[in-house]
Scaffold this motif. Structure first.
Motif, short mmCIF file in Angstrom:
data_model
loop_
_atom_site.label_atom_id
_atom_site.label_comp_id
_atom_site.label_asym_id
_atom_site.label_seq_id
_atom_site.Cartn_x
_atom_site.Cartn_y
_atom_site.Cartn_z
N CYS A 392 37.68 5.46 -0.50
CA CYS A 392 36.70 6.24 0.00
C CYS A 392 35.69 6.40 0.94
O CYS A 392 35.69 4.49 1.03
CB CYS A 392 35.58 5.97 -1.07
N PRO A 393 35.40 6.98 1.81
CA PRO A 393 34.34 6.24 2.92
C PRO A 393 33.30 5.67 2.38
O PRO A 393 32.57 6.07 0.98
CB PRO A 393 34.62 8.06 3.57
N LEU A 394 32.44 4.88 3.39
CA LEU A 394 30.84 4.40 2.81
C LEU A 394 29.95 5.06 3.20
O LEU A 394 29.92 6.07 4.27
CB LEU A 394 31.94 3.23 3.63
N THR A 395 29.41 5.78 2.75
CA THR A 395 28.74 6.39 2.71
C THR A 395 27.25 5.69 3.84
O THR A 395 27.56 3.81 3.54
CB THR A 395 27.20 6.58 1.65
N PRO A 396 26.26 5.89 4.35
CA PRO A 396 25.41 5.61 5.60
C PRO A 396 24.68 4.73 4.41
O PRO A 396 24.49 3.45 4.62
CB PRO A 396 24.36 6.71 5.66
N LEU A 397 23.87 4.87 3.40
CA LEU A 397 23.91 3.86 2.35
C LEU A 397 24.17 2.91 2.22
O LEU A 397 23.28 2.01 2.57
CB LEU A 397 22.91 5.13 1.18
N GLU A 398 25.63 3.34 2.28
CA GLU A 398 26.10 2.04 2.06
C GLU A 398 26.19 0.87 3.14
O GLU A 398 26.35 -0.67 2.45
CB GLU A 398 27.54 2.38 0.74
N VAL A 399 26.33 1.17 4.02
CA VAL A 399 26.80 0.98 5.40
C VAL A 399 25.33 -0.25 5.37
O VAL A 399 25.27 -1.15 6.19
CB VAL A 399 26.62 1.24 6.32
N GLY A 400 24.51 0.69 5.25
CA GLY A 400 23.05 0.44 5.37
C GLY A 400 22.83 -1.11 4.45
O GLY A 400 22.13 -2.31 5.10
N MET A 401 23.10 -1.21 3.27
CA MET A 401 22.97 -2.86 2.35
C MET A 401 23.99 -3.05 2.61
O MET A 401 23.12 -4.20 2.55
CB MET A 401 22.84 -1.76 0.88
N MET A 402 24.82 -2.61 3.62
CA MET A 402 26.24 -4.15 3.81
C MET A 402 25.40 -5.21 5.19
O MET A 402 25.20 -6.49 4.86
CB MET A 402 27.70 -3.74 4.00
N LEU A 403 24.92 -4.28 5.40
CA LEU A 403 24.15 -4.58 6.65
C LEU A 403 22.81 -5.40 7.06
O LEU A 403 22.72 -6.79 7.41
CB LEU A 403 24.39 -3.46 8.37
N ARG A 404 21.88 -4.81 6.16
CA ARG A 404 21.01 -5.74 5.42
C ARG A 404 21.61 -7.08 4.83
O ARG A 404 20.15 -8.30 4.93
CB ARG A 404 20.12 -5.10 4.69
#
Length: 570
Positions: A392-404
């Protein structure tokens, strides 16, 4: 003799698998054998009698009986397996029968964000410095000199000039792959390459020609002495085919065709006809080729293919502006290739937090874009299984949480490379909360600057490609040609390290489903994921020969190493 197409492999249940001796089968209707009596004293004589009866029957009858029994068993087992899969992988249905969804099978990242956001805001730990993200280094071997310019196999004495025409398709980087392969093939066949034609594709809908995206004169001049390239066929050749390329012999070549096929099958036709056309030409040359031919791929990709002036001029401005806006991090920034466009979400068959309205909308988009492809008999769509499997494509929210979680704080400058985000206002809001210094080509360029690129997906992708190439950290979220070419190009420029974060999505979806995890523990997992990306970023696959998965475009070293001292980032 032409190359045979690869056979299609279909998966079947093996009739010899599991439990061949379970249960008593019924006697054949033609059998007159009495049923075995219950007395154990007569067991041996009865078995002997049965064996004699079986020996007297034809082998085909016994085999047919066994196959029938196994077939009947499959009729019972297969529906049970199907229902079990539904129970495990479809959240709403599993709730009806009292089973909880498997960890990671249901999108709960929005709930996790709301739960952890106060802790993210209160986190006062020292943020990661972009200059120290990548700690692993490659020990590069001494560079070997580049192969001589006469790369062709010299299959026979040079005769009259022969010409190669290829039709390339797909998006920007699929086209790029085809162009590099065409250069290599022209060198292999000692042919003059005609500037490749770009097919119009109903998905990308970009009518751009080669010259709209790449600098034709630079391409021709760079390859001079290696492969001769012309912009069009000479008049005398066109006359033989009534000035119509459609009349030129067109070959359909199997994907990943090896050198021996081109040497044995294509070369004689080329010599006889004087010109051939290969269509389509996506992935039509094997990765395992002689070093001199591999060198032509490298030369085409890293030196000859230079974006056209309109693209390169605006791309340079975008990089400069991105660097200026990243003064808090000494001009360094993070780029993200986000694949959360409407068509990508629909094609993935994944479900997020939009409920029945989202499901209905996605079904409509799939029907419009791919017809009944997703409704074919026997096709089952399991969004939960797709998510657990990392598809499944990652959502912007998921990418942001991963980077934080990895340690990038809210002062980090982010460049977002993407098409039109699905439900952009809703899905980008949490990412902007976590990273307020978020930029796109639309925010960095003026409307007038972008106007010539509107409606041309490949030209817009070329802008994204250039800005991502210059970033200190690149984040890929869904695979595809864009990140694979970009990672390879970054390895070529950065001493063998891709400087790329590749999320472990199977692990990530499970963590984002665990409502009991603390922000501290989530951070530890994300920091480990970053370290693993760092470690893998410098690895070169140890393979005996190149395969589709160990492409020279993704792993340019050591094959392309001889070019590094001549190459610049432009």
């Amino acid at each position: 003799m032409g190359m045979k197409a690869k056979p299609h492999h279909h998966h079947h249940y093996n009739g010899n698998g599991g439990g061949g001796g379970g249960g008593n089968g019924s006697e054949s209707s033609s059998s007159t054998s009495p049923s075995p009596p219950p007395s154990p004293r007569r067991q041996s004589s009865t078995l002997s009698h049965c064996r004699r009866k079986l020996r007297s029957k034809p082998i085909s009858v016994v085999a047919g009986f066994l196959l029938l029994r196994r077939f009947l068993r499959l009729l019972v087992v297969l529906p049970l397996l199907y229902v079990s899969g539904l129970i495990m992988c479809v959240g709403p249905f599993s709730g009806l029968v009292g089973h909880t969804p498997l960890p990671g099978s249901v999108y709960r990242s929005h709930e996790m964000f709301e739960l952890l956001w106060p802790h993210i805001q209160a986190d006062n730990s020292t943020p990661i410095e972009l200059s120290s993200v990548w700690r692993y280094r490659r020990k590069l071997k001494e560079q070997k000199p580049c192969p001589p310019s006469t790369a062709g196999l010299q299959l026979e004495s040079p005769g009259p000039s022969v010409y190669l025409i290829v039709e390339v398709n797909g998006g920007l980087n699929q086209q790029r792959s085809a162009i590099c392969n065409a250069v290599a093939l022209a060198g292999l066949l000692n042919a003059i390459l005609v500037i490749p034609n770009f097919e119009f594709h109903n998905v990308w809908r970009d009518p751009s020609t080669f010259g709209d995206i790449y600098d034709e004169d630079h391409f021709i001049a760079t390859l001079e002495g290696h492969v001769k390239v012309v912009k069009e066929l000479p008049e005398m050749v066109l006359e033989r085919y009534d000035h119509s390329i459609a009349n030129i012999p067109t070959l359909r070549v199997q994907a990943w065709a090896p050198v021996r096929y081109y040497k044995g099958e294509v070369y004689p036709i080329l010599q006889r006809q004087g010109v051939i056309r290969i269509a389509p030409f996506a992935n039509r040359l094997a990765m395992n080729v002689p070093p001199s031919i591999q060198h032509l791929r490298c030369l085409a990709n890293y030196e000859a293919l230079k974006f056209s002036s309109p693209i390169s001029n605006l791309a340079r401005k975008l990089v400069e502006r991105m660097t200026q806006k990243s003064s808090r991090t000494v001009g360094k920034y993070v780029s993200i290739h986000l694949r959360f466009e409407e068509d990508m979400v629909a094609f993935s068959c994944c479900l997020y937090d939009g409920g029945e309205a989202e499901n209905s909308e996605m079904n409509s988009i799939r029907q419009k874009g791919w017809g009944d492809k997703f409704k074919r008999k026997g096709r089952v769509t399991l969004p939960g299984l797709n998510r657990i499997d990392g598809k499944c494509p990652l959502t912007p929210l998921e990418v942001g949480m991963m980077l934080r979680g990895m340690g990038f704080d809210n002062s980090t400058s982010i460049y977002l490379a993407s098409g039109k985000i699905y439900w952009a206002e809703k899905h980008l809001a949490p990412l902007l909360k976590m990273f307020p210094y978020l930029h796109t080509k639309e925010s960095l360029a003026t409307p007038d600057e972008l106007a010539p690129f509107k409606g041309y997906s490949s030209r817009l992708a070329a802008l994204d490609y250039t800005v991502c190439l210059s970033s200190e950290v690149f984040v890929t979220t869904q695979g595809g040609n864009f990140p694979h070419f970009l990672m390879g190009h970054r390895r070529f420029l950065n001493g063998g390290h891709a400087k790329t974060i590749i999320p472990d999505k199977r692990k990530l979806v499970v963590l984002l489903h665990d409502m009991g995890i603390s922000w501290k523990d989530f951070k530890l997992e994300m920091e480990a994921m970053l370290t693993e990306s760092d470690r893998k970023g410098k690895i070169i696959p140890r393979v005996k020969k190149f395969t589709k998965k160990s492409s020279v475009y993704s792993y340019p070293l050591p094959d392309c190493g001889c070019l590094q001292k001549h190459n610049g980032t432009g």
